[in-house]
Design an enzyme around this catalytic site. Structure first.
Site, PDB file in Angstrom:
ATOM      1  CB  CYS A  50      36.874 -19.022  18.144  1.00 30.56           C
ATOM      2  SG  CYS A  50      36.855 -17.213  17.418  1.00 30.56           S
ATOM      3  CB  SER A 105      43.827 -26.113  15.262  1.00 28.96           C
ATOM      4  OG  SER A 105      44.652 -25.194  16.005  1.00 28.96           O
ATOM      5  N   PRO A 111      47.214 -21.929  10.953  1.00 29.85           N
ATOM      6  CG  PRO A 111      48.048 -20.399   9.361  1.00 29.85           C
ATOM      7  CD  PRO A 111      47.002 -21.516   9.478  1.00 29.85           C
ATOM      8  CB  ALA A 186      37.545  -3.791  11.880  1.00 28.51           C
ATOM      9  N   GLY A 187      38.603  -7.105  12.849  1.00 27.87           N
ATOM     10  CA  GLY A 187      39.897  -8.063  13.173  1.00 27.87           C
ATOM     11  C   GLY A 187      40.356  -8.830  12.150  1.00 27.87           C
ATOM     12  CD  GLU A 188      44.854 -13.233  12.640  1.00 28.67           C
ATOM     13  OE1 GLU A 188      45.308 -14.172  12.045  1.00 28.67           O
ATOM     14  OE2 GLU A 188      44.939 -12.990  13.741  1.00 28.67           O
ATOM     15  CG  MET A 189      37.571 -15.063  11.841  1.00 29.79           C
ATOM     16  SD  MET A 189      38.439 -16.409  10.974  1.00 29.79           S
ATOM     17  CE  MET A 189      39.145 -17.238  12.282  1.00 29.79           C
TER      18      MET A 189
END
Length: 420
Positions: A50, A105, A111, A186-189
């Site tokens: 992102c 970041s 992480p 439906a991803g990690e974020m």
């Protein structure tokens, strides 16, 4: 062949630029193959998140990478050039270590970037573009990140994007527990956001995803339900909070869709968070009176809370990174000598085989073995010393450094009687 990093990130470019050069995960291998095939690139890896799109390269001509990046995304080079950075060897190594450690970041110390870098390495391996240099760089980056996280407080008091979204929603709605929430993707974020919002016990949780099975799997973890993306238009008006993060190359929620939803809601406000790059929600939606739309860049101010307590850890982390950079550069310097070492060994081996063949012929003729071995040792000695002896003789006094170099190579002590 040198090491370079070329990229655009949240420090150098706004979201409107970053989303134009993002790579979707399923296309990274194809992009790497295209880069390797079309340009004189020896090794390459692409990190696209992102907040950044970066190309790590082993090449002699880094300039071609920026042109390729523009061409691949069908852009003019001048459109992205003001936002691009190209880091040469030392800076590139330091940058990779800082990225892996979370120091570069948007959320200091977060992480997730480490997992994203590992995915980038995996894609490069499968594409066949990860050579010795980049493999060593990334493995060392992971080791540095582990050391930084285990010996400093860089990861303490992190306010994640997900937590920031919950905080912002709390400014719009007095009680999140009374709201209906739609998560798109439906991803990690999305999973991380769902976990944070679910802790507030909302009235309803719904996951909209391209594949209903994956959406259901995630929804079941939070006591929710799932719908298909195709149902968004008719269901959007039911939700007070919308969080979206998909890999769609184009927006999936347009202005017209939201306008219809607001009319059906009789202008009750909607809180929307778009964490996708490229964006899932058309920017014009944010101009509507009853919509509160936030992007990843908008959340930056919120995630800065807790930053002060981690600034001291940054100093410690930078010291670790500086030391590890020197170690990696020493390894890289030894890599430059590999071709000459290989050539030296090949030449010596050719001489060995030639003299061995000569000695075997003599033995076959019945020559005395002791004399053959003695002759073999003399011939080998002469062959090995011929080149350095000739170089010293031809140099005369013109190259003062050559005698010292030869003495160092062969670990010699100066003869105290040079004229004897």
């Amino acid at each position: 062949m040198a090491l370079y990093t070329l990229g655009i990130n949240h420090h150098s470019a706004p979201l409107s630029i970053r989303e134009q050069v993002a790579f979707h995960a399923e296309r990274v291998q194809q992009a790497l193959a295209d880069l390797r095939r079309c340009k004189p690139i020896h090794e390459a890896a692409i990190l696209s998140t992102c907040n950044r799109t970066e190309v790590y390269l082993a090449t002699d001509v880094p300039e071609v990478a920026s042109q390729w990046l523009a061409e691949y995304h069908r852009l003019e080079r001048r459109q992205i050039e003001p936002y691009l950075y190209t880091y040469p060897e030392r800076v590139a190594v330091r940058h990779a270590f800082r990225v892996a450690s979370g120091l570069d970041s948007m959320v200091l110390g977060e992480p997730q970037i480490l997992g994203q870098m590992k995915e980038a390495v995996r894609a490069a391996e499968e594409a066949g573009t990860l050579g010795t240099t980049l493999h060593k760089l990334f493995q060392q980056s992971f080791a540095v990140a582990k050391e930084v996280r285990s010996t400093t407080a860089i990861g303490a008091n992190i306010v994640s994007m997900a937590a920031a979204a919950v905080r912002l929603a709390g400014r719009i709605f007095e009680r999140i527990g009374e709201q209906r929430i739609l998560f798109i993707g439906a991803g990690e974020m999305v999973e991380l956001c769902a976990r944070h919002f679910a802790a507030q016990q909302p009235k309803q949780v719904v996951i909209a995803n391209r594949t209903i099975e994956r959406g259901l799997a995630l929804a079941n973890r939070f006591g929710g339900s799932a719908i298909r993306l195709e149902e968004l238009g008719e269901r959007l008006a039911q939700f007070d909070i919308v969080v979206s993060c998909t890999a769609s190359p184009l927006p999936i929620i347009g202005l017209g869709m939201v306008e219809r939803a607001i009319r059906l809601r009789r202008h009750r406000p909607v809180f929307m968070v778009d964490l996708a790059v490229p964006r899932d929600i058309e920017p014009e939606v944010g101009e509507m009176d009853d919509v509160f739309l936030y992007t990843v860049d908008d959340l930056a101010q919120v995630v800065e809370s807790g930053l002060e307590s981690r600034q001291a850890a940054v100093v410690d982390a930078e010291a670790i990174i500086a030391e590890r950079v020197e170690g990696f550069l020493r390894w890289l310097a030894t890599r430059a000598t590999v071709p000459i070492i290989r050539s030296l060994r090949d030449a010596a081996d050719r001489a060995r085989r030639h003299e061995l063949e000569h000695a075997l012929k003599l033995l076959a003729k019945g020559e005395d073995p002791a004399q053959v071995v003695e002759q073999l040792s003399h011939r080998l000695t002469n062959k090995f010393l011929h080149a350095p002896t000739q170089a010293l003789t031809q140099a005369g006094g013109e190259n003062d450094g050559l005698p010292a170099a030869v003495a160092s190579l062969f670990r010699l002590h100066a003869d105290p009687r040079p004229g004897d």
